[in-house]
Design an enzyme around this catalytic site. Sequence first.
Site, PDB file in Angstrom:
ATOM      1  N   ARG A 100       0.818  -1.212   0.000  1.00 43.92           N
ATOM      2  CA  ARG A 100       0.000   0.000   0.000  1.00 43.92           C
ATOM      3  C   ARG A 100       0.852   1.262   0.000  1.00 43.92           C
ATOM      4  O   ARG A 100       0.482   2.267  -0.624  1.00 43.92           O
ATOM      5  CB  ARG A 100      -0.951  -0.023   1.200  1.00 43.92           C
ATOM      6  CG  ARG A 100      -1.865   1.207   1.325  1.00 43.92           C
ATOM      7  CD  ARG A 100      -2.508   1.622   0.016  1.00 43.92           C
ATOM      8  NE  ARG A 100      -3.239   0.553  -0.642  1.00 43.92           N
ATOM      9  CZ  ARG A 100      -3.694   0.622  -1.881  1.00 43.92           C
ATOM     10  NH1 ARG A 100      -3.465   1.709  -2.609  1.00 43.92           N
ATOM     11  NH2 ARG A 100      -4.344  -0.389  -2.415  1.00 43.92           N
ATOM     12  N   LYS A 135       1.589  24.741  -3.577  1.00 42.09           N
ATOM     13  CA  LYS A 135       0.271  24.166  -3.263  1.00 42.09           C
ATOM     14  C   LYS A 135       0.369  22.649  -3.395  1.00 42.09           C
ATOM     15  O   LYS A 135      -0.083  22.056  -4.365  1.00 42.09           O
ATOM     16  CB  LYS A 135      -0.792  24.740  -4.194  1.00 42.09           C
ATOM     17  CG  LYS A 135      -1.003  26.231  -4.006  1.00 42.09           C
ATOM     18  CD  LYS A 135      -1.999  26.793  -5.007  1.00 42.09           C
ATOM     19  CE  LYS A 135      -2.161  28.293  -4.837  1.00 42.09           C
ATOM     20  NZ  LYS A 135      -3.068  28.880  -5.855  1.00 42.09           N
ATOM     21  N   LYS A 167       5.378  38.370  -2.230  1.00 38.18           N
ATOM     22  CA  LYS A 167       3.981  38.311  -2.623  1.00 38.18           C
ATOM     23  C   LYS A 167       3.221  39.511  -2.064  1.00 38.18           C
ATOM     24  O   LYS A 167       3.793  40.348  -1.358  1.00 38.18           O
ATOM     25  CB  LYS A 167       3.370  36.992  -2.142  1.00 38.18           C
ATOM     26  CG  LYS A 167       3.995  35.767  -2.840  1.00 38.18           C
ATOM     27  CD  LYS A 167       3.373  34.468  -2.391  1.00 38.18           C
ATOM     28  CE  LYS A 167       1.941  34.301  -2.856  1.00 38.18           C
ATOM     29  NZ  LYS A 167       1.835  34.169  -4.325  1.00 38.18           N
ATOM     30  N   GLU A 200       5.894  39.673  -7.000  1.00 39.10           N
ATOM     31  CA  GLU A 200       4.531  39.557  -7.524  1.00 39.10           C
ATOM     32  C   GLU A 200       3.973  40.973  -7.733  1.00 39.10           C
ATOM     33  O   GLU A 200       4.069  41.821  -6.838  1.00 39.10           O
ATOM     34  CB  GLU A 200       3.667  38.796  -6.523  1.00 39.10           C
ATOM     35  CG  GLU A 200       2.216  38.638  -6.948  1.00 39.10           C
ATOM     36  CD  GLU A 200       1.402  37.933  -5.878  1.00 39.10           C
ATOM     37  OE1 GLU A 200       1.393  36.695  -5.877  1.00 39.10           O
ATOM     38  OE2 GLU A 200       0.793  38.634  -5.038  1.00 39.10           O
ATOM     39  N   ASP A 222       0.282  38.598 -11.385  1.00 33.59           N
ATOM     40  CA  ASP A 222      -0.733  37.915 -10.593  1.00 33.59           C
ATOM     41  C   ASP A 222      -2.137  38.242 -11.080  1.00 33.59           C
ATOM     42  O   ASP A 222      -2.587  39.392 -11.002  1.00 33.59           O
ATOM     43  CB  ASP A 222      -0.590  38.323  -9.121  1.00 33.59           C
ATOM     44  CG  ASP A 222      -1.625  37.651  -8.235  1.00 33.59           C
ATOM     45  OD1 ASP A 222      -1.853  36.445  -8.408  1.00 33.59           O
ATOM     46  OD2 ASP A 222      -2.206  38.340  -7.378  1.00 33.59           O
TER      47      ASP A 222
END
Length: 284
Positions: A100, A135, A167, A200, A222
């Site tokens: 597994r 992410k 950012k 950004e 962005d």
Amino acid sequence: MKKEYEALVNELIELAIKEDIGDGDHTSLATIPMHHRGKMKLLVKEPGIIAGIEVARMVFRRLDPEVVVDQRIEDGCQVKPGDIAFYVEGRTVSLLQAERIVLNIMQRMSGVATQTAEYVKRLEGTGCRVIDTRKTTPGMRVLEKMAVALGGGGNHRIGLFDMILLKDNHIDFAGGIGAALAAVRTYLKREHRDLKIEVEVRTLEDIDQVFAAGGADRIMLDNFPVERTIEAVRRIAGRCEIESSGGITLETLRDYALCGVDFISVGALTHHIISLDMSLKACE
């Protein structure tokens, strides 16, 4: 495998063993004699890009150094239903304990690689490259980024430690683009670090502020619509790398690439995927 990945992968394997096997695979221990030896095959059940065989070897080796893997397909290759990626022989209990863990890793990695290959195909002939983001599944980032690379995509930074990315929140808390860039340069000099700087931007005017503050290695556009991206590329071209990000789908990907950007970052490569179906079955 990159050297810097090995320690992270080994830690992940240890965690996977701990959460799945705990103090023992009691079903296997109860039904299979420890001296019994067996053979299994990794059977592909869906078309796609296979990924994770190298990691599967590490899992088998960690559980039983005497397990032998007979690999038939290389990581990053196109596969179809019925293909056998590898055969594995060893103590049957060891094979069952690994089953597994190996499937969880390979199915997810192959899903990421397969989806990435679709994005890469859409960009053929544009000179633009699709890259991943942060992410990712907690704890599995290194595997998912390896899978993106096997699918033909590129890796953005691995984490917060290997690149500066200013950012919107950093910029707002720091008091603006100029102040944030000045603070970064001071920090890098003080800490004797040589890290690339990306900024950004949210508007065309932000681009002008970046260059007024000394520029950067890359500018991230962005959530720019295509029309504004064309104008942004006109302002930036030749001065630094250009990345588009935010809300870009498989359907709109090529439109952004044709604007002239160097990179398109897509979070969906790693956080919105379907695992590739495969099984690890006993065989003769």
